[in-house]
Enzyme design. Structure first.
Site, PDB file in Angstrom:
ATOM      1  N   CYS A   6     -12.668 -10.678 -18.105  1.00 23.45           N
ATOM      2  CA  CYS A   6     -11.804  -9.929 -17.180  1.00 23.45           C
ATOM      3  C   CYS A   6     -11.153  -8.761 -17.916  1.00 23.45           C
ATOM      4  O   CYS A   6     -11.013  -7.665 -17.351  1.00 23.45           O
ATOM      5  CB  CYS A   6     -10.737 -10.840 -16.578  1.00 23.45           C
ATOM      6  SG  CYS A   6     -11.347 -11.906 -15.246  1.00 23.45           S
ATOM      7  N   ASP A  29     -23.983  -7.141 -25.577  1.00 20.67           N
ATOM      8  CA  ASP A  29     -23.426  -8.301 -26.268  1.00 20.67           C
ATOM      9  C   ASP A  29     -22.987  -7.878 -27.672  1.00 20.67           C
ATOM     10  O   ASP A  29     -23.687  -7.127 -28.355  1.00 20.67           O
ATOM     11  CB  ASP A  29     -24.477  -9.420 -26.349  1.00 20.67           C
ATOM     12  CG  ASP A  29     -23.860 -10.767 -26.690  1.00 20.67           C
ATOM     13  OD1 ASP A  29     -23.860 -11.660 -25.827  1.00 20.67           O
ATOM     14  OD2 ASP A  29     -23.367 -10.920 -27.842  1.00 20.67           O
ATOM     15  N   HIS A  45     -13.508 -12.889 -11.073  1.00 20.91           N
ATOM     16  CA  HIS A  45     -13.536 -13.996 -12.028  1.00 20.91           C
ATOM     17  C   HIS A  45     -14.151 -15.235 -11.375  1.00 20.91           C
ATOM     18  O   HIS A  45     -13.523 -15.878 -10.543  1.00 20.91           O
ATOM     19  CB  HIS A  45     -12.130 -14.324 -12.546  1.00 20.91           C
ATOM     20  CG  HIS A  45     -12.128 -15.431 -13.552  1.00 20.91           C
ATOM     21  ND1 HIS A  45     -12.406 -15.223 -14.885  1.00 20.91           N
ATOM     22  CD2 HIS A  45     -11.926 -16.758 -13.408  1.00 20.91           C
ATOM     23  CE1 HIS A  45     -12.363 -16.379 -15.522  1.00 20.91           C
ATOM     24  NE2 HIS A  45     -12.072 -17.328 -14.645  1.00 20.91           N
ATOM     25  N   GLY A  91     -23.922 -24.645 -23.455  1.00 21.43           N
ATOM     26  CA  GLY A  91     -23.786 -23.567 -24.433  1.00 21.43           C
ATOM     27  C   GLY A  91     -22.881 -22.430 -24.002  1.00 21.43           C
ATOM     28  O   GLY A  91     -22.838 -21.386 -24.654  1.00 21.43           O
ATOM     29  N   THR A  93     -19.710 -20.311 -23.860  1.00 23.54           N
ATOM     30  CA  THR A  93     -18.521 -20.155 -24.710  1.00 23.54           C
ATOM     31  C   THR A  93     -17.452 -19.287 -24.056  1.00 23.54           C
ATOM     32  O   THR A  93     -16.287 -19.364 -24.444  1.00 23.54           O
ATOM     33  CB  THR A  93     -18.888 -19.550 -26.079  1.00 23.54           C
ATOM     34  OG1 THR A  93     -19.490 -18.277 -25.877  1.00 23.54           O
ATOM     35  CG2 THR A  93     -19.842 -20.453 -26.842  1.00 23.54           C
ATOM     36  N   HIS A  96     -16.307 -17.124 -18.006  1.00 24.99           N
ATOM     37  CA  HIS A  96     -16.429 -16.142 -16.915  1.00 24.99           C
ATOM     38  C   HIS A  96     -17.932 -15.960 -16.749  1.00 24.99           C
ATOM     39  O   HIS A  96     -18.613 -15.542 -17.709  1.00 24.99           O
ATOM     40  CB  HIS A  96     -15.710 -14.836 -17.306  1.00 24.99           C
ATOM     41  CG  HIS A  96     -15.760 -13.739 -16.284  1.00 24.99           C
ATOM     42  ND1 HIS A  96     -14.642 -13.026 -15.895  1.00 24.99           N
ATOM     43  CD2 HIS A  96     -16.795 -13.189 -15.600  1.00 24.99           C
ATOM     44  CE1 HIS A  96     -14.978 -12.111 -14.998  1.00 24.99           C
ATOM     45  NE2 HIS A  96     -16.295 -12.182 -14.815  1.00 24.99           N
ATOM     46  N   HIS A  98     -21.650 -15.240 -16.607  1.00 22.37           N
ATOM     47  CA  HIS A  98     -22.405 -14.102 -17.148  1.00 22.37           C
ATOM     48  C   HIS A  98     -23.868 -14.480 -17.306  1.00 22.37           C
ATOM     49  O   HIS A  98     -24.207 -15.637 -17.551  1.00 22.37           O
ATOM     50  CB  HIS A  98     -21.828 -13.635 -18.490  1.00 22.37           C
ATOM     51  CG  HIS A  98     -21.680 -14.727 -19.507  1.00 22.37           C
ATOM     52  ND1 HIS A  98     -20.620 -15.613 -19.490  1.00 22.37           N
ATOM     53  CD2 HIS A  98     -22.453 -15.100 -20.560  1.00 22.37           C
ATOM     54  CE1 HIS A  98     -20.748 -16.471 -20.487  1.00 22.37           C
ATOM     55  NE2 HIS A  98     -21.864 -16.193 -21.145  1.00 22.37           N
TER      56      HIS A  98
HETATM   57  P1  5GP Z   1     -22.257 -17.690 -23.834  1.00 26.43           P
HETATM   58  O1  5GP Z   1     -22.389 -18.341 -25.171  1.00 26.43           O
HETATM   59  O2  5GP Z   1     -20.936 -18.035 -23.173  1.00 26.43           O
HETATM   60  O3  5GP Z   1     -23.420 -17.838 -22.916  1.00 26.43           O
HETATM   61  O4  5GP Z   1     -22.225 -16.123 -24.125  1.00 26.43           O
HETATM   62  C1  5GP Z   1     -21.088 -15.428 -24.502  1.00 26.43           C
HETATM   63  C2  5GP Z   1     -21.564 -14.172 -25.156  1.00 26.43           C
HETATM   64  O5  5GP Z   1     -20.480 -13.268 -25.218  1.00 26.43           O
HETATM   65  C3  5GP Z   1     -22.081 -14.361 -26.582  1.00 26.43           C
HETATM   66  O6  5GP Z   1     -23.446 -13.959 -26.652  1.00 26.43           O
HETATM   67  C4  5GP Z   1     -21.164 -13.490 -27.419  1.00 26.43           C
HETATM   68  O7  5GP Z   1     -21.840 -12.810 -28.455  1.00 26.43           O
HETATM   69  C5  5GP Z   1     -20.584 -12.524 -26.400  1.00 26.43           C
HETATM   70  N1  5GP Z   1     -19.247 -12.059 -26.723  1.00 26.43           N
HETATM   71  C6  5GP Z   1     -18.199 -12.818 -27.136  1.00 26.43           C
HETATM   72  N2  5GP Z   1     -17.111 -12.043 -27.295  1.00 26.43           N
HETATM   73  C7  5GP Z   1     -17.479 -10.767 -26.986  1.00 26.43           C
HETATM   74  C8  5GP Z   1     -16.780  -9.524 -26.975  1.00 26.43           C
HETATM   75  O8  5GP Z   1     -15.592  -9.410 -27.274  1.00 26.43           O
HETATM   76  N3  5GP Z   1     -17.511  -8.418 -26.594  1.00 26.43           N
HETATM   77  C9  5GP Z   1     -18.825  -8.489 -26.241  1.00 26.43           C
HETATM   78  N4  5GP Z   1     -19.438  -7.353 -25.916  1.00 26.43           N
HETATM   79  N5  5GP Z   1     -19.507  -9.666 -26.249  1.00 26.43           N
HETATM   80  C10 5GP Z   1     -18.846 -10.779 -26.612  1.00 26.43           C
HETATM   81 ZN    ZN Z   2     -12.655 -13.604 -16.069  1.00 27.96          ZN
END
Ligand code: 5GP
Ligand code: ZN
Length: 112
Positions: A6, A29, A45, A91, A93, A96, A98
């Protein structure tokens, strides 16, 4: 709300924007695992794929329309992968919703 994505949508946390419209935001990313690694998120959100219902699901179709558009614009003609991690053991992290859009190298399957 204390949500990283957000804050990225609002501009409070900087990001490398790829695409934006009324409904969604697309950015690079921060830790790419492929030459192209974009994140596509609804501006609203939504916590995860487990929270999709008849009231908020239209944005999912829209995300996939934009994925096809970006694939054409960004040279992904050899292929790409769309990933959604949902929940802790899935997985996820960042809580929100995505979708990861990966391309630019041979992607192996099955993924871990
Ligand atoms: P998940 O593991 O939740 O599927 O993916 C979260 C993704 O967000 C990860 O691939 C991580 O590299 C990315 N990520 C985490 N923090 C940030 C950030 O501050 N900026 C950007 N651009 N990506 C982020
Ligand atoms: Zn959010």
């Amino acid at each position: 709300m204390d949500c990283l994505f957000c804050k990225i949508v609002s501009g409070d946390i900087p990001s490398k924007k790829i695409y934006e419209d009324d409904l969604i935001y697309v950015f690079e990313d921060i830790a790419p695992t492929a030459p192209i690694h974009y994140l596509l998120i609804p501006k609203e959100h939504i916590v995860s794929a487990a929270s999709i219902n008849e009231n908020n699901s239209k944005v999912i179709a829209h995300i996939f329309e934009i994925i096809a558009q970006l694939a054409e614009e960004k040279g992904m003609e050899e292929g790409f992968r769309v990933v959604n991690n949902c929940g802790e053991s899935g997985g996820q992290t960042v809580m929100h919703l995505h979708f990861h859009l990966l391309s630019g190298r041979q992607l192996n399957w099955p993924a871990g």
